[in-house]
Design a protein around this motif. Structure first.
Motif, mmCIF file in Angstrom:
data_model
loop_
_atom_site.group_PDB
_atom_site.id
_atom_site.type_symbol
_atom_site.label_atom_id
_atom_site.label_comp_id
_atom_site.label_asym_id
_atom_site.label_seq_id
_atom_site.Cartn_x
_atom_site.Cartn_y
_atom_site.Cartn_z
ATOM 1 N N GLU A 32 0.919 -1.272 -0.125
ATOM 2 C CA GLU A 32 -0.129 -0.007 -0.375
ATOM 3 C C GLU A 32 0.751 1.417 0.238
ATOM 4 N N ARG A 64 3.695 1.195 -1.327
ATOM 5 C CA ARG A 64 4.432 2.083 -2.806
ATOM 6 C C ARG A 64 2.990 1.800 -3.871
ATOM 7 N N SER A 65 2.285 1.835 -3.556
ATOM 8 C CA SER A 65 0.853 1.721 -3.973
ATOM 9 C C SER A 65 0.559 3.788 -3.915
ATOM 10 N N HIS A 85 2.671 5.468 -6.455
ATOM 11 C CA HIS A 85 2.274 5.524 -7.624
ATOM 12 C C HIS A 85 1.169 6.104 -7.903
ATOM 13 N N ASN A 86 -0.256 5.609 -7.248
ATOM 14 C CA ASN A 86 -1.262 6.380 -7.378
ATOM 15 C C ASN A 86 -2.728 6.940 -6.259
ATOM 16 N N GLU A 111 -4.744 8.703 -5.465
ATOM 17 C CA GLU A 111 -5.731 8.897 -5.215
ATOM 18 C C GLU A 111 -6.694 7.579 -5.639
ATOM 19 N N ALA A 112 -6.089 6.279 -6.122
ATOM 20 C CA ALA A 112 -6.579 5.434 -5.726
ATOM 21 C C ALA A 112 -6.472 4.911 -4.843
ATOM 22 N N LEU A 122 5.140 6.719 -9.796
ATOM 23 C CA LEU A 122 4.767 7.409 -10.521
ATOM 24 C C LEU A 122 4.862 8.752 -10.228
#
Lengths: 508, 303
Positions: free
Chosen positions: B166, B168-169, B172-173, B175-176, B292
């Motif tokens: 999570e 790392r998420s 990257h994103n 908002e997601a 990202l």
């Protein structure tokens, strides 16, 4: 079947300057497909975001399964049994399908993906969807990513699934596939709320439909009881022209000649692989295709941002290979980019500055390198009047304009030089019906003036409405060419999906 | 040339490689976790200086190396907490915040050092030797062991725990993650402060484990090298280890070259790490693991 599962009662949501939802009441029945229909800015997505816990209503309440729903975050909504797939996906591209599903779940801290993988495989198998759960999400097609989004939501065992404009990214076949599975899910007891502005989809799929306009509910009707025309009128508040009265085209000499160009994109997807195309004066050529098949690369090559590695592009007979974007513009090329915010405008500049952007270097807008304010102001006033740009003043920051007005600024700028060639990429994406109508009429006017118009669009209705010729792009090539009179939606869809269009007879 | 290949010199280079790689590895692993959450912390140099000073001061006052290490970690955490406040909570531009904190860290450490020690030269502190693990045949500092142990620990954390996934998420994103109820702010704070603690420890290795001294430019660019290593390692823990050892080895060889009478410009070897980083960047371009959303502040509801 008629039990109400989700009731929205006089919900009001205000944002600075607008009332997005104004005393909206809707009841959703268990096991139905319920469409929320409306133009952009009608408040559909805001309403859905309230149901999904993104926003809290300022007034009114939502009742779910007979109990008042108190949502603070999407997580609460999911826990309650309401899931949503947004228009732009909430995925983490560098991670696998399984990993994307696990994020935010109550799985144990030590990652054990095998159980999730098994359940996903079961899901995919059950609905005949072929996706590798260990594939990197960023490498899946847009349609596949949508499946991941849907299954990610269903993984939580939601009872209500909200889909925001799910068909925008799909081919006609992809849409059929989606509808087939959505119907099956409904028959298995899932309640589906579908947000759309496409009347055809409402007619085809939904059981009931609620029409929203300017934040208010116009009415809820049984789909079977109404005609498309009625819904359109409810949605727009007036009669809508579905067909333009288009005069026959009188094509002249070729203005744009694209001859076997190759152009590799950085990501590898959407490269051009020997694309050839010509557009003549006084005609609209519609380029149909699913996004990611080379449209972006073609646009970049045409405007001179990218240099094809092979092949040639000629505008009015002049090879543009060695020319800068500025020189290409001087050949009489104008362009409307797909991403109007990133590529078309400087959002923190004034409207009048954007109106002369690119032409600011030459007479009469600058003299001896100094901007001529009065010329710019005069031109801006003319454009705002002529294109009906709704802005408080020409000195307004561009950022504050609505999507339709942003597009008008670009159109006013690009058309002001009376271009010989106009390349429009997704010119009506995200615009409401009225603004779309306006843009389309302008494109036809350019054609009638004698300009060559290349229209790149994913909206097939738009392609059919405006084009004199239709070319289909797939995997970096033109795979078929036809006219709106000869074409039918099915064969066009098949070409767009890359199903071989070479005559079967020639092989035998 | 032959005298460069005597066993004494080679063994020397081996130990020097480990010694030089230790602070780089500690700081780079911390920065890796930090950047994985989407926050670029450019203030490593200042944070390491802070750690070096805090460790030195407390060890000197208390006579306890352990207390010094704890202080170094707290010093690093202190500075990175300001970083987190500025970038995660106030959503200040990360580059600007990082550069500003760099100056703050260097300045504070120097200021306290001068006001406490009145520009004395070196001060005796409770021996570098107590930093060594008690393996007689293997005189390796505790912090070096810790640095190497942290490689698998960080890897397991990032790739084998849900929290790491999570985190790392979020990088990257965000908002997601927000849409799924994953706390962004808490994860970014954890990542930034972890990076600060690691940088603080890395700094203290230089003042407590390596020289037993503190002087204001004790870090002399190692913070920047650690940042380069994260890029060189393409945001992977294993490659960060490789990068740290490589940078350490090149530096050690360069030192040995200077000491020998081999006529080869050592500056070449000094420059090599940076050339390698650029080369790695070019080759990784198409399959870069860069988070990202690195450096992009997340504003809820801006959609």
């Amino acid at each position: 079947m008629t039990e109400t599962i989700l009731a929205v009662d006089r919900v009001t949501k205000r944002f600075p300057g607008v009332v997005a939802n104004d005393a909206v009441s809707v009841d959703i029945r268990r096991g139905e497909i319920h469409c929320l229909l409306g133009e952009n800015g009608a408040g559909k997505t805001t309403l859905a975001d309230i149901l999904y816990g993104v926003y809290r209503p300022d007034e009114g309440s939502v009742t779910f399964r007979g109990e008042t729903l108190e949502l603070h975050t999407p997580r609460d909504a999911i826990a309650a049994g309401i899931g949503m797939v947004h228009q732009h996906f909430e995925l983490v591209p560098p991670m696998s399908v399984v990993e994307n599903v696990v994020i935010g779940t109550s799985a144990s801290q030590w990652l054990d993906l095998s159980e999730v993988r098994d359940r996903l495989n079961e899901f995919f198998h059950n609905y005949d969807v072929e996706i590798d759960p260990d594939a990197e999400v960023g490498r899946l097609s847009v349609g596949e990513q949508q499946w991941v989004e849907i299954f990610k939501t269903l993984y939580f065992g939601v009872e209500v699934l909200i889909l925001d404009e799910p068909t925008a990214v799909l081919t006609p076949q992809g849409v059929q596939e989606l509808f087939r599975i959505l119907r099956r899910m409904r028959d298995e007891g899932l309640t589906i709320i579908l947000i759309t502005h496409k009347l055809k989809e409402v007619m085809e799929l939904s059981d009931r439909v609620t029409v929203l306009r300017l934040g208010k509910v116009v009415g809820t009707v049984n789909t079977a009881d109404v005609e498309m025309r009625d819904l359109a009128q409810m949605m727009v508040g007036r009669e809508v022209l579905f067909q333009f009265d288009k005069e026959r085209s009188h094509p002249g000499e070729a203005v744009l000649e694209v001859d076997g160009i190759h152009l590799a994109s950085v990501t590898g997807r959407g490269s051009l692989k020997g694309l050839s195309l010509s557009v003549h004066a006084g005609e609209v050529v519609g380029l149909a295709g699913v996004s990611g098949n080379g449209q972006n690369a073609l646009f970049d090559a045409l405007v001179g941002v990218e240099q094809p590695s092979a092949g040639a592009i000629r505008i009015g007979g002049v090879d543009i290979a060695e020319l800068s974007a500025n020189r290409i513009g001087q050949l009489g090329m104008a362009s409307v980019p797909a991403d109007r915010i990133a590529q078309g405008l400087l959002m923190d500049f004034k409207v009048k500055e954007n109106l002369v952007l690119g032409r600011h270097r030459s007479n009469p807008f600058s003299r001896a390198g100094v901007l001529n304010r009065s010329a710019i102001d005069g031109f801006a006033a003319e454009s705002i009047e002529g294109f009906d740009i709704r802005t408080p003043s020409a000195s307004q920051l561009t950022r504050t304009l609505s999507g339709g007005n942003l597009q008008k600024v670009i159109m006013a700028r690009e058309l002001s030089g009376e271009p010989r060639l106009l390349v429009a990429h997704q010119p009506t994406r995200g615009l409401d019906i009225s603004a779309s109508e306006y843009v389309r009429r302008r494109l036809l006017e350019e054609r009638d003036r004698g300009a060559a118009v290349l229209l790149m669009s994913e909206d097939l209705d738009e392609i059919f409405q405006l084009s004199d010729r239709i070319a289909v792009i797939y995997d970096g090539r033109i795979v078929s060419e036809t006219t709106p009179e000869q074409a039918d939606l099915e064969s066009l869809g098949l070409s767009m999906a890359g199903v071989d269009t070479v005559e079967a007879g020639s092989a035998a | 040339m032959e005298d460069l290949f005597t066993s004494a010199v080679l063994v020397g280079i081996f130990w020097a490689t480990l010694r030089i790689a230790t602070p780089l590895l500690l700081a780079a692993l911390g920065e890796l976790v930090c950047e994985s959450s989407g926050i670029l912390n450019l203030s490593l140099e200042g944070t390491m200086t802070m750690g070096a000073f805090a460790g030195f001061y407390v060890a000197n006052e208390t006579g306890s190396i352990l207390a010094g290490l704890v202080a170094a970690g707290i010093g690093g955490a202190f500075l990175s907490l300001i970083m987190a406040l500025m970038t995660v909570t106030a959503k200040v531009n990360q580059v600007v915040a990082g550069l500003a904190l760099n100056i703050l860290g260097l300045g504070l450490a120097f200021f306290w050092y001068r006001s406490i020690y009145e520009a004395e030269g070196s001060i005796d502190i409770p021996t570098v030797e107590t930093m060594q693990a008690p393996f007689e045949f293997f005189p390796i500092p505790w912090l070096t062991i810790l640095a190497f142990v942290m490689v698998p620990v960080v890897w397991v954390f990032l790739y084998r725990t849900k929290y790491g996934l999570e985190l790392r998420s979020v990088g990257h994103n965000p908002e997601a993650c927000d849409m799924r109820g994953v706390g962004i702010i808490s994860r970014q704070y954890v990542a930034v402060v972890f990076g600060g603690v690691m940088a603080g420890l890395a700094g203290s290795f230089l003042s407590l484990g390596s020289t037993g001294l503190f002087f204001p430019d004790i870090i002399s660019g190692r913070g920047w090298i650690a940042l380069a290593i994260v890029i060189f390692g393409n945001w992977r823990a294993t490659w960060v280890l490789v990068g740290s050892l490589l940078f350490g080895f090149l530096e050690a060889t360069q030192l040995a070259l200077q000491a020998s009478d081999v006529d080869l410009p050592y500056q070449l070897l000094l420059a090599l790490p940076f050339v390698l980083t650029i080369v790695a960047l070019v080759f990784n371009r198409s399959r870069s693991n860069v988070p990202l959303s690195l450096t992009i502040p997340y504003h809820r509801g801006e959609r």
